[in-house]
Design a protein around this motif. Structure first.
Motif, mmCIF file in Angstrom:
data_model
loop_
_atom_site.group_PDB
_atom_site.id
_atom_site.type_symbol
_atom_site.label_atom_id
_atom_site.label_comp_id
_atom_site.label_asym_id
_atom_site.label_seq_id
_atom_site.Cartn_x
_atom_site.Cartn_y
_atom_site.Cartn_z
ATOM 1 N N ASN A 70 0.846 -1.196 0.000
ATOM 2 C CA ASN A 70 0.000 0.000 0.000
ATOM 3 C C ASN A 70 0.876 1.239 0.000
ATOM 4 O O ASN A 70 1.746 1.392 0.864
ATOM 5 N N HIS A 72 0.807 5.746 -0.915
ATOM 6 C CA HIS A 72 -0.004 6.875 -0.450
ATOM 7 C C HIS A 72 -1.388 6.908 -1.092
ATOM 8 O O HIS A 72 -2.405 6.990 -0.408
ATOM 9 N N GLU A 73 -1.458 6.837 -2.397
ATOM 10 C CA GLU A 73 -2.747 6.940 -3.087
ATOM 11 C C GLU A 73 -3.022 5.750 -4.006
ATOM 12 O O GLU A 73 -3.942 5.811 -4.825
ATOM 13 N N ASN A 99 -5.596 2.359 -8.216
ATOM 14 C CA ASN A 99 -5.969 3.550 -7.431
ATOM 15 C C ASN A 99 -7.493 3.636 -7.372
ATOM 16 O O ASN A 99 -8.187 2.652 -7.626
ATOM 17 N N ASN A 204 -5.960 1.389 2.255
ATOM 18 C CA ASN A 204 -6.064 2.747 1.692
ATOM 19 C C ASN A 204 -7.493 3.138 1.331
ATOM 20 O O ASN A 204 -7.725 4.253 0.864
#
Length: 313
Positions: A70, A72-73, A99, A204
């Motif tokens: 995982n 950040h985005e 994403n 996320n």
């Protein structure tokens, strides 16, 4: 002859009721969720189109196992899939990026393209969501695994029958590759299980909660395949132990035969040694040849009768 790799042309598939290839570049300006299929040479520009930032270098040759990370985005995963007809040989290696909207698959071998084509032919609802697409994609490359494991089971059954019939000449040469291949597959299914659990955790928040059940299904399938593989490994060990028992029994029979021969010839050796001393005043030295022959025959007959009575021969 060296087999050349098939060229992978970057393709975009719209995520909707069916996977539809999109060839109009202007459509990308207002693009809904999509699957981008590309190769390592076009990976960087494709990731930019999909709105995914990945700072590390993409090298498919360095992929050694299946995992997911995982960021950040987005979510970044690698797949190292054994070829079922050559488990210990080369593997299919690819990256996949996910994403909020898009899925990007990086593959230099056209394997992902073939999987998507098979999905298009087989699935009525192929990819109405990215979660559904990922489920179908994983399920497709695992679709024949149970069939292959059943083939391993049949081979082991045949080998067990050969051991029972004492046909064990090529046993080791057949068993060693099977055990190595099953160990390789067990590690692979273990990695897929961990990958499925990581997707299901959805750290996320990339996936919709109501669609996480798909990843649970993938984890369960990998778990069943790993359990089947473990069962086959245990069965292979049992067959190997039966083979070793057969070899031990054969060696015992050989040793028993040698023991019988040694036991019969030991008194004969004693007799010949005794009458071969050639002392001057030894009884029967001049005319005892026939007596020694008769005595030797009697010793052999008595010994054979004794061993047969004791069921040793």
């Amino acid at each position: 002859m060296v087999k050349t790799r098939e060229k992978v042309t970057p393709v975009i598939y719209k995520i909707g009721e069916r996977l539809v290839p999109i060839e109009n570049e202007t459509w990308e300006k207002e693009r809904p969720a999509a699957v981008f299929l590309t190769d390592s040479a076009h990976a960087e520009e494709t990731l930019k189109k999909a709105g995914i930032v990945y700072d590390n270098e993409i090298k498919l040759a360095k992929i050694g196992f299946c995992k997911v990370e995982n960021q950040h985005e987005c979510m970044v995963g690698t797949l190292c899939i054994p070829k079922l007809l050559d488990v210990l040989g080369n593997k299919y290696r690819m990256y996949f990026f996910v994403n909020q909207l898009n899925v990007v698959i990086v593959d230099d071998d056209a394997f992902a393209y073939k999987l998507i084509q098979r999905i298009q032919k087989k699935k009525a609802r192929q990819a109405d969501t990215k979660e559904r697409f990922i489920y179908n994609f994983f399920a497709e490359f695992m679709s024949r695994d149970l069939e292959i494991l059943i083939a391993y089971e049949r081979r082991l059954l045949q080998m067990e029958e050969e051991v029972t019939r004492d046909e064990v000449e090529s046993f080791e040469n057949e068993m060693m590759p099977i055990r190595r291949e099953l160990l390789n597959l067990r590690s692979y299914y273990d990695e897929i299980m961990d990958l499925g659990k990581e997707l299901e955790e959805n750290e996320n928040g990339i996936f919709l909660e109501r669609h996480l059940k798909y990843f649970g299904t993938l984890t369960d399938r990998a778990d069943r395949l790993m359990s089947k593989t473990q069962h086959l490994l245990e069965y292979a060990q049992q067959v190997k132990e039966a083979y070793q028992s057969q070899i031990a029994a054969r060696q015992n029979n050989n040793m028993q035969f040698l023991t019988v021969i040694s036991t019969i010839f030991f008194p004969l050796t004693l007799i010949t040694g005794w009458f071969g001393m050639n002392f001057y005043d030894m009884p029967g030295l001049k005319s005892g040849y026939y007596s020694v022959c008769v005595l030797s025959v009697v010793v052999v007959v008595v010994s054979l009768h004794f061993f047969k009575k004791k069921k040793i021969i």
